[in-house]
Design an enzyme around this catalytic site. Structure first.
Site, PDB file in Angstrom:
ATOM      1  N   ARG A 196       0.829  -1.211   0.000  1.00  0.00           N
ATOM      2  CA  ARG A 196       0.000   0.000   0.000  1.00  0.00           C
ATOM      3  C   ARG A 196       0.865   1.264   0.000  1.00  0.00           C
ATOM      4  O   ARG A 196       0.457   2.304  -0.511  1.00  0.00           O
ATOM      5  CB  ARG A 196      -0.915  -0.035   1.232  1.00  0.00           C
ATOM      6  CG  ARG A 196      -1.991   1.050   1.258  1.00  0.00           C
ATOM      7  CD  ARG A 196      -2.963   0.797   2.414  1.00  0.00           C
ATOM      8  NE  ARG A 196      -4.176   1.580   2.301  1.00  0.00           N
ATOM      9  CZ  ARG A 196      -4.384   2.741   2.919  1.00  0.00           C
ATOM     10  NH1 ARG A 196      -3.456   3.247   3.696  1.00  0.00           N
ATOM     11  NH2 ARG A 196      -5.517   3.388   2.751  1.00  0.00           N
ATOM     12  N   LEU A 215      -6.998   8.346  -0.687  1.00  0.00           N
ATOM     13  CA  LEU A 215      -6.898   6.883  -0.700  1.00  0.00           C
ATOM     14  C   LEU A 215      -7.771   6.413   0.456  1.00  0.00           C
ATOM     15  O   LEU A 215      -7.579   6.828   1.598  1.00  0.00           O
ATOM     16  CB  LEU A 215      -5.429   6.504  -0.483  1.00  0.00           C
ATOM     17  CG  LEU A 215      -5.017   5.069  -0.197  1.00  0.00           C
ATOM     18  CD1 LEU A 215      -5.482   4.130  -1.282  1.00  0.00           C
ATOM     19  CD2 LEU A 215      -3.503   4.993  -0.105  1.00  0.00           C
ATOM     20  N   SER A 216      -8.738   5.549   0.179  1.00  0.00           N
ATOM     21  CA  SER A 216      -9.669   5.117   1.226  1.00  0.00           C
ATOM     22  C   SER A 216      -8.935   4.367   2.332  1.00  0.00           C
ATOM     23  O   SER A 216      -7.904   3.751   2.090  1.00  0.00           O
ATOM     24  CB  SER A 216     -10.738   4.185   0.645  1.00  0.00           C
ATOM     25  OG  SER A 216     -11.365   4.785  -0.452  1.00  0.00           O
ATOM     26  N   GLN A 217      -9.499   4.368   3.542  1.00  0.00           N
ATOM     27  CA  GLN A 217      -8.854   3.658   4.652  1.00  0.00           C
ATOM     28  C   GLN A 217      -8.876   2.161   4.371  1.00  0.00           C
ATOM     29  O   GLN A 217      -9.791   1.656   3.697  1.00  0.00           O
ATOM     30  CB  GLN A 217      -9.544   3.985   5.969  1.00  0.00           C
ATOM     31  CG  GLN A 217     -10.928   3.416   6.072  1.00  0.00           C
ATOM     32  CD  GLN A 217     -11.640   3.857   7.342  1.00  0.00           C
ATOM     33  OE1 GLN A 217     -12.518   4.677   7.300  1.00  0.00           O
ATOM     34  NE2 GLN A 217     -11.230   3.300   8.461  1.00  0.00           N
TER      35      GLN A 217
END
Ligand code: SAH
Length: 222
Positions: free
Chosen positions: A44, A70-72
């Site tokens: 990531r 960026l989504s969790q």
């Protein structure tokens, strides 16, 4: 070619840090082993600017420029679970963003198409996915509200930006029993993760959980 250390990560981006993130996801209700395995393996930290890479494995959303996020990790895991529950072969994602959700999905579905409206994000995501040898995914710079008509029908369409109404072209591009998964804003501004299933010409809508996403916007930024 980046060094093996950069790919695998060291210190705050190491395998141990990724394993801790996945442990947290499992404790917070992510059940699907396949999702946990892919997220334990994939870097990531490569989807963030260098200055933020050390925060890649915190359970938080992070800025990727151009006002986008960026989504969790928990959200990525949850959305991925919902997608692969359908055992889909053809999946369309709207909102490539950094490309991290795209990467995770690409490892778990047969064929993936992903659309982004901001050229800079679209290009950078493409570089990252090539580096990580993703070969089953095609990216396009376009307004994803129109879908990808030449490749329809899809088994699943996933939006990673919040719609204020269900985009009709996307519903039309679902196959029979196909599923659209999207954050959907209510008139009061609250957002619900929503699943819409096509049954021939009718659509069944289910509200899943409260979420927080950036808005789905129109047009392309070159
Ligand atoms: N899944 C991404 C989330 C990025 S945020 C990630 O993990 O990084 C949502 C993304 O949707 C943003 O990149 C935004 O530019 C994009 N987006 C918003 N409206 C869009 C549209 N109509 N078509 C395509 N992409 C869109």
């Amino acid at each position: 070619m980046p060094s093996p250390d950069l790919l695998r990560g060291v210190g705050m981006t190491s395998q141990r840090t990724r394993d801790r993130m996945v442990g947290r996801l499992a404790r917070h209700g992510v059940r699907d082993r396949r999702v946990l395995e892919v997220m334990a393996r994939e870097p990531r930290h490569l989807f963030l600017d260098e200055a933020l890479a050390h925060r890649a494995y915190e359970d938080t959303s992070l800025p990727i420029g151009h006002g986008q996020t960026l989504s969790q990790p928990w959200m990525v895991a949850r959305m991925t679970e919902l997608v692969i529950q359908e055992a889909p072969s053809r999946v369309l994602e709207v909102g490539t963003g950094s490309g991290y959700q795209t990467l995770v999905l690409s490892r778990l579905v047969k064929e993936l198409w992903s659309v982004e409206r901001i050229n800079a994000l679209h290009r950078r995501a493409g570089e990252r996915l090539r580096l990580l040898e993703v070969h089953n995914t095609r990216l396009r710079l376009a307004d994803g509200g129109h879908g990808w008509p030449e490749e329809a029908p899809f088994d699943v369409i996933l939006l990673t930006a919040c719609a204020s109404e269900l985009p009709a072209p996307l519903l039309a591009q679902l196959g029979d029993e196909g599923v659209l998964i999207t954050p959907l804003a209510q008139p009061d501004g609250r957002q619900w993760l929503t699943r819409v299933r096509r049954r021939e010409d009718s659509f069944e809508t289910e509200r899943l959980e409260a979420v927080r996403f950036v808005p789905l916007l129109e047009g392309v930024i070159r």
